[in-house]
Every structure is written in C-alpha cells, then in structure tokens.
Design an enzyme around this catalytic site. Structure first.
Site, PDB file in Angstrom:
ATOM      1  N   CYS A 103      -9.025 -14.313  17.319  1.00 26.06           N
ATOM      2  CA  CYS A 103      -9.652 -13.172  17.984  1.00 26.06           C
ATOM      3  C   CYS A 103     -10.983 -12.912  17.281  1.00 26.06           C
ATOM      4  CB  CYS A 103      -8.743 -11.949  17.890  1.00 26.06           C
ATOM      5  SG  CYS A 103      -7.018 -12.318  18.307  1.00 26.06           S
ATOM      6  N   ASP A 146      -7.808   2.594  10.721  1.00 22.33           N
ATOM      7  CA  ASP A 146      -7.457   2.175   9.368  1.00 22.33           C
ATOM      8  C   ASP A 146      -8.589   2.646   8.474  1.00 22.33           C
ATOM      9  OD1 ASP A 146      -5.256   0.726   8.156  1.00 22.33           O
ATOM     10  OD2 ASP A 146      -5.354  -0.544   9.940  1.00 22.33           O
ATOM     11  N   CYS A 192      -3.478 -18.963  13.271  1.00 21.18           N
ATOM     12  CA  CYS A 192      -3.115 -18.301  14.523  1.00 21.18           C
ATOM     13  C   CYS A 192      -3.321 -19.299  15.653  1.00 21.18           C
ATOM     14  CB  CYS A 192      -4.009 -17.088  14.781  1.00 21.18           C
ATOM     15  SG  CYS A 192      -3.990 -15.920  13.420  1.00 21.18           S
ATOM     16  N   ASP A 244     -11.753  -2.414  13.482  1.00 24.31           N
ATOM     17  CA  ASP A 244     -12.171  -2.334  12.075  1.00 24.31           C
ATOM     18  C   ASP A 244     -13.605  -2.842  11.902  1.00 24.31           C
ATOM     19  OD1 ASP A 244      -9.757  -1.335  11.026  1.00 24.31           O
ATOM     20  OD2 ASP A 244      -8.867  -3.344  11.113  1.00 24.31           O
ATOM     21  N   CYS A 272     -11.288 -10.270  14.448  1.00 24.84           N
ATOM     22  CA  CYS A 272     -10.101 -10.243  13.569  1.00 24.84           C
ATOM     23  C   CYS A 272     -10.362  -9.565  12.222  1.00 24.84           C
ATOM     24  CB  CYS A 272      -9.613 -11.664  13.330  1.00 24.84           C
ATOM     25  SG  CYS A 272      -8.234 -11.715  12.164  1.00 24.84           S
ATOM     26  N   ARG A 331       7.209   0.157   1.865  1.00 29.80           N
ATOM     27  CA  ARG A 331       7.081  -1.003   2.753  1.00 29.80           C
ATOM     28  C   ARG A 331       5.967  -1.942   2.289  1.00 29.80           C
ATOM     29  NH1 ARG A 331       5.572   3.801   4.665  1.00 29.80           N
ATOM     30  NH2 ARG A 331       3.721   4.057   5.964  1.00 29.80           N
ATOM     31  N   LYS A 353      -3.435   3.908   7.810  1.00 29.84           N
ATOM     32  CA  LYS A 353      -3.615   4.374   9.195  1.00 29.84           C
ATOM     33  C   LYS A 353      -3.782   5.880   9.245  1.00 29.84           C
ATOM     34  CE  LYS A 353      -1.057   0.637  11.230  1.00 29.84           C
ATOM     35  NZ  LYS A 353      -0.670   0.093   9.904  1.00 29.84           N
ATOM     36  N   ARG A 409       0.823  -1.209   0.000  1.00 26.54           N
ATOM     37  CA  ARG A 409       0.000   0.000   0.000  1.00 26.54           C
ATOM     38  C   ARG A 409       0.860   1.262   0.000  1.00 26.54           C
ATOM     39  NH1 ARG A 409      -4.863  -0.477   2.151  1.00 26.54           N
ATOM     40  NH2 ARG A 409      -4.159  -1.807   3.836  1.00 26.54           N
ATOM     41  N   TYR A 410       1.918   1.238   0.806  1.00 25.06           N
ATOM     42  CA  TYR A 410       2.807   2.404   0.912  1.00 25.06           C
ATOM     43  C   TYR A 410       4.048   2.137   0.062  1.00 25.06           C
ATOM     44  CZ  TYR A 410      -0.078   2.851   5.138  1.00 25.06           C
ATOM     45  OH  TYR A 410      -1.124   2.920   6.009  1.00 25.06           O
ATOM     46  N   ARG A 432      -8.646  -9.930   9.657  1.00 30.97           N
ATOM     47  CA  ARG A 432      -8.368 -10.884   8.562  1.00 30.97           C
ATOM     48  C   ARG A 432      -9.203 -12.147   8.696  1.00 30.97           C
ATOM     49  NH1 ARG A 432      -2.506  -9.414   9.266  1.00 30.97           N
ATOM     50  NH2 ARG A 432      -2.512  -7.387   8.249  1.00 30.97           N
TER      51      ARG A 432
HETATM   52  S1  SF4 Z   1      -6.177 -10.516  15.194  1.00 28.11           S
HETATM   53 FE1  SF4 Z   1      -6.530 -12.080  13.602  1.00 28.11          FE
HETATM   54  S2  SF4 Z   1      -4.548 -12.398  12.648  1.00 28.11           S
HETATM   55 FE2  SF4 Z   1      -4.179 -11.396  14.606  1.00 28.11          FE
HETATM   56  S3  SF4 Z   1      -3.849 -13.070  16.083  1.00 28.11           S
HETATM   57 FE3  SF4 Z   1      -6.007 -12.532  16.192  1.00 28.11          FE
HETATM   58  S4  SF4 Z   1      -6.984 -13.945  14.749  1.00 28.11           S
HETATM   59 FE4  SF4 Z   1      -4.807 -13.949  14.259  1.00 28.11          FE
END
Ligand code: SF4
Length: 396
Positions: free
Chosen positions: A155, A356, A151, A319, A158, A142, A363, A138-139, A160
């Site tokens: 979470c 974001d 993972c 998000d 998440c 980087r 950001k 994106r930038y 993603r």
């Molecule tokens: S936020 Fe998403 S990518 Fe990050 S540790 Fe938790 S589940 Fe995994």
C-alpha cells in the site's frame, strides 16, 4: 451461495488437481492473458498469485495505461517502498482511469518521492517501543508481534514502509523464540496482535507454529491477526487455513479494507469461510484523499462490510509517513465522516475514528462533539439531527 463461490469451494476441497468449472470474471480473464500459459487453476492458487505479483513497469504497462506521474513513481519507488500487486488485485484496477481507487492505493506516484514537513520514517514510534526484534510493546497488557516483512500488495501509504518490501525477509526461528520468551516472561501480556508485513503470506505451517506457541502461554488469552490478504489476495483464505485456525479458537481478525470496490464476490467468499469457521472479523480503514474521503464512499464501504460479516472497527487518519502528503486529509474530514454516519445509519456501521499519536502516542479517538454544555449536573446535548436535549445527573 454465488456461482463463483461454489466453484472455488469445489476446487479447494477437491483432490483432483484441475477443476474444469472455474470461471474467472471478465476483468480477471483480461489480466490472466498477460501471464504466459497461466490457467484458471493457477489464478485460484495463492502461491501462483504471490509468485506473479506485478513488480515491474514493463508488466504493469500492459495491464493499465500508465500516466507520466505513475511512470515516474514506478521508476523511483524501489529505494523507498517497492511495488507489488497480485494479478487478482490488478484485475480490479481501471486500465484507463488514474483516479481508480484500487490503482491509487497500489501504483506508485511521483508524489510519494517527495518528503514534506512533519513526515516521519516511523510515525507510530514502533522502533522505540521494541524490546526485542519483531515485538512492539507500548501498552501494558498487549503486544504487537511483527512476524514478517512481506505483504501481497504494498500500500503506497504504508505506515511500515521503513521495513516492508525490503528483501521481504521472514524472521528466523531464533527471532521468533526470543519474542516468545519475552511474552512468556511478561505475565501482564494477555493480548497478542500478530501482524507484519502480512502474516497470511506465511505458510500454514509457520502460522500454526506461531499461533500454537502463543496459545500455549497461559496468560495469553487473546490472539488476533492483522491482515490485508483477504482483500488483496482472497485466494489465500483456503479451507485448510481456516481449519487450522479453528483448532486454536478464538482467533480474531482485523482486516484492512479501504473502498467498496474491494468487496468482490471472491472477498465475500473468503470472509464467509472465516466467519463460518468462527473467526470474528473487524475492519481497519485508512482515510485516504481521493479514495475514501467522501461520506458516500465510506458509508457504502461500511454497509458492504456488514453484509460480509465484517464489523467496521477503526478509521485511521493516514499516518504522516514520508511521502504521504498526497494521501492525507485534514483531521476535520474524518470527524465529519463520523458525524454523517452516527445516527444516520446502523450503529454497527459506525467505526471509531482514530489518530495514532505521531511519534508513539498510541491511538487517540476523535469524535464529533455532542456535548453543548455540562455544568452543575446538567448536560445539554445535541443529537445527530442537531436537536437539543437536557439530561440531569442524579443528586450527588
Ligand atoms: S498497510 Fe503496509 S503492512 Fe499493511 S498490507 Fe499494506 S503494505 Fe502491508
């Protein structure tokens, strides 16, 4: 060093397969009994923790008393973002309190199955900025390198969730090589953030292959790792891992922490190993309703992080991922938290609050406004306590 830390270090550096000295906490002892024939040595083994992640309602209901809302969440989550909780992280959950902050981050709720207006599958627009599989560019200087899709703990908010947990694929060598080729051929890329999934679920061997290859690219001057493993599975931070990291110094690490309850003796030990190996650490925290949206909780977290040598870096507005409404706070909550930290505690304990930009804006920092007015070379400013001061520009 604490007693527990000493014992873990002995275990990790010993050739002997069993250390008789390993002591689990009372909470850990309670949870390990639900795993047949598991020993304290198993508990210290990150691979055992990964193999035995809690993924079913059956196992989870032995460890905590599930509410109807949680039961419905666990029943319905597999089509969206599967459940996965390492036994260690589960031992931090309050078995009887559904408002426990560890529990709320890791146990699905029925609320996450509901989609609300303005929510998105890919709120950071990563897929639209992906020139080759696994890379987000994106930038100009980087790239984000998503090296896997697994993972230790998923979470529930998440960003993603569109990709993690789904079959838990690891990218194959051809995909990695295509990403390396892209980075090699773009000489403006000086910074690579290795993330995922969680890169620390990979073996030391695969991680070393990735880091070594990146470090061999002349224009890549900065490599960092984004991870939550030191929090959800601190056993993964072994002497072998940090010894490998040391070979490729400097490597920076961004660690995802959300609540002071996460900063346990084990986590302190893991962060000590990392810091003593010369790995600078910063924190990333997601602002979550009912978990860390109170000033007192966030301040305590930032203080605990400084004590374990992790520099508070970012607080993220949650998000607008699909099914996240019950986690999201008004933007004003984050600004108020920063206002109540800045000047009221150590400057090192004040992270930057960012959103974001939904859809791929990157950001965007948000801060309380300390400029009352600024015209004709005269800036009228307020300090953290509300007192007014004037600064005059030099003549232009
Ligand atoms: S936020 Fe998403 S990518 Fe990050 S540790 Fe938790 S589940 Fe995994």
């Amino acid at each position: 060093m604490n007693q527990q830390g000493t014992e873990i270090r002995e275990l990790q550096t010993s050739d002997s397969p069993v250390s008789p000295k390993v002591n689990l906490t009372s909470k850990e002892n309670r949870v390990i009994t639900f795993f047949k024939d598991a020993t304290p040595l198993d508990w210290e083994d990150w691979r055992w923790q990964l193999r035995n992640r809690i993924r079913t309602k059956d196992v989870l209901s032995k460890i905590i008393t599930l509410t109807p809302e949680e039961e419905a969440g666990v029943d319905g989550c597999s089509d969206k973002l599967t459940m996965s909780i390492p036994p260690y992280f589960a031992s931090l959950m309050d078995p009887e309190d559904p408002n426990c902050p560890i529990r709320k981050q890791s146990v699905p709720l029925a609320a996450e199955l509901k989609e609300s207006p303005h929510e998105m599958k890919d709120p950071c627009g990563e897929d639209a900025n992906s020139p080759v599989h696994g890379l987000v560019h994106r930038y100009p200087d980087r790239v984000l390198f998503l090296v896997n899709e697994m993972c230790a703990m998923y979470c529930r908010y998440c960003t993603r969730s569109r990709m993690v947990g789904d079959g838990e694929r690891t990218l194959n060598t051809a995909t990695y090589e295509a990403a390396f080729d892209y980075i090699r051929s773009n000489k403006k890329i000086r910074d690579v953030l290795i993330s995922g999934g969680d890169p620390l679920t990979l073996s030391d061997r695969v991680l070393e292959y990735i880091i070594k290859t990146l470090k061999a690219i002349a224009h890549v001057e900065f490599v960092r790792i984004g991870t939550r493993i030191p929090v959800t599975l601190p056993q993964r931070v072994t002497t072998e891992l940090v010894t490998m990291f040391k070979k490729y110094s400097p490597i920076w690490m961004s660690i995802h922490f959300n609540h002071p309850k996460e900063v346990t003796k084990r986590v302190k030990f893991a962060c000590d190993l990392l810091a003593d190996s010369g790995i600078p650490m910063g924190s990333q925290t997601v602002l979550l309703k009912g978990i860390n949206d109170k000033v007192s909780v966030m301040k305590k977290l930032m203080h605990e992080l400084l004590k374990i040598r992790v520099r508070p870096y970012y607080i993220y507005q949650c998000d607008p991922i699909l099914g996240s409404e019950h986690f999201r706070t008004p933007v004003s909550v984050g600004i108020n938290i920063v206002e109540k930290l800045r000047g009221h505690t150590t400057g090192y304990a004040v992270p930057t609050f960012v959103i974001d930009g939904p859809g791929g804006g990157g950001k965007i920092p948000l801060s309380p406004n300390y400029v009352v007015s600024y015209e004709k070379g005269k800036a009228t400013l307020r300090n953290y306590a509300g007192k007014i001061f004037t600064y005059y520009d030099p003549p232009q």
